[in-house]
Design an enzyme around this catalytic site. Sequence first.
Site, PDB file in Angstrom:
ATOM      1  N   CYS A   1       0.824  -1.223   0.000  1.00 49.43           N
ATOM      2  CA  CYS A   1       0.000   0.000   0.000  1.00 49.43           C
ATOM      3  C   CYS A   1       0.854   1.267   0.000  1.00 49.43           C
ATOM      4  O   CYS A   1       0.645   2.159  -0.806  1.00 49.43           O
ATOM      5  CB  CYS A   1      -0.940   0.006   1.194  1.00 49.43           C
ATOM      6  SG  CYS A   1      -2.191  -1.290   1.117  1.00 49.43           S
ATOM      7  N   HIS A   2       1.825   1.343   0.918  1.00 49.76           N
ATOM      8  CA  HIS A   2       2.618   2.567   1.036  1.00 49.76           C
ATOM      9  C   HIS A   2       4.112   2.310   1.198  1.00 49.76           C
ATOM     10  O   HIS A   2       4.870   3.227   1.468  1.00 49.76           O
ATOM     11  CB  HIS A   2       2.101   3.418   2.207  1.00 49.76           C
ATOM     12  CG  HIS A   2       0.665   3.751   2.077  1.00 49.76           C
ATOM     13  ND1 HIS A   2      -0.337   3.068   2.746  1.00 49.76           N
ATOM     14  CD2 HIS A   2       0.031   4.681   1.304  1.00 49.76           C
ATOM     15  CE1 HIS A   2      -1.512   3.567   2.406  1.00 49.76           C
ATOM     16  NE2 HIS A   2      -1.321   4.539   1.533  1.00 49.76           N
ATOM     17  N   GLY A   3       4.536   1.046   1.050  1.00 42.44           N
ATOM     18  CA  GLY A   3       5.954   0.754   1.003  1.00 42.44           C
ATOM     19  C   GLY A   3       6.658   0.479   2.321  1.00 42.44           C
ATOM     20  O   GLY A   3       7.885   0.505   2.361  1.00 42.44           O
TER      21      GLY A   3
END
Length: 198
Positions: A155-157
Site C-alpha cells: 500500500c505505502h511501502g
Amino acid sequence: MSQDGVNKGRRTLLVGATSAVGAVGAGFLAVPFVGSWMPSEKAKAAGAPAKIDVSKVGAGAMVTAEWRGKPVYVARRTDEMLGKLEGLAGRLKDPDNANKEQQPDYADNVYRSRKPELIVVLGVCTHLGCAPKYHPEVKPEPFDPNWQGGWFCPCHGSRFDLSGRVFSGSPASDNLVIPPYMYEDDNVVIVGVDEETA
C-alpha cells in the site's frame, strides 16, 4: 339488563382484549431488544482464541489464519534467516523493541517469538492497516536492493524484517504486533491466550 350493565361488560371485554394484544406486542418488541444485549455467534468467534496447526509449515514458509477479524501470519524461519536478524539493527527504527506494547514480554527478544524458528505476528501494517506481503528470500527486490527477507506492505511501502521489525525510511512507525499466543503442543499454536494469563 340495564344499559350501564352492557357497557361495563363490553368495556371490561375491550380493556382485557386490548391489554392482551398490548402484552403480546410488548413481548414481540422485547425479544429482539433483549437479544441485542447478547453477543452474536460471529462476535463470540471474533474474540475467541484461534488454533493454528503449524505441523505442515515448512522451512521458510508462512501460513495465514484469522483472529479477531485480523490476519495472523505464522512463519517458520530457517537458521540462515535467524542468523541475519542480528545484523539488521542499524537499518531498523526500533531494533530493541522499545515500544513494549508491540509484543508480550516473552517475545521481547531479537526473534520476537517464544521459539526462534516460529514467529506469530498480526498481518496488519502499523501504518494504515494494510496486509504486508511475505518476501522471505534474500535477494534484491524493487522495493529494496539489499533485501534480507521479511514483509513488504504494497500500500505505502513499509518494510519489516523476518521478526516484524520496521525498517528505517518506512512510513510505518512501529514494528508489527505480536499477539498473545501459546503452544498447545509442538504442532498447535493458540493465538489469543498465553501461558502467563491462561
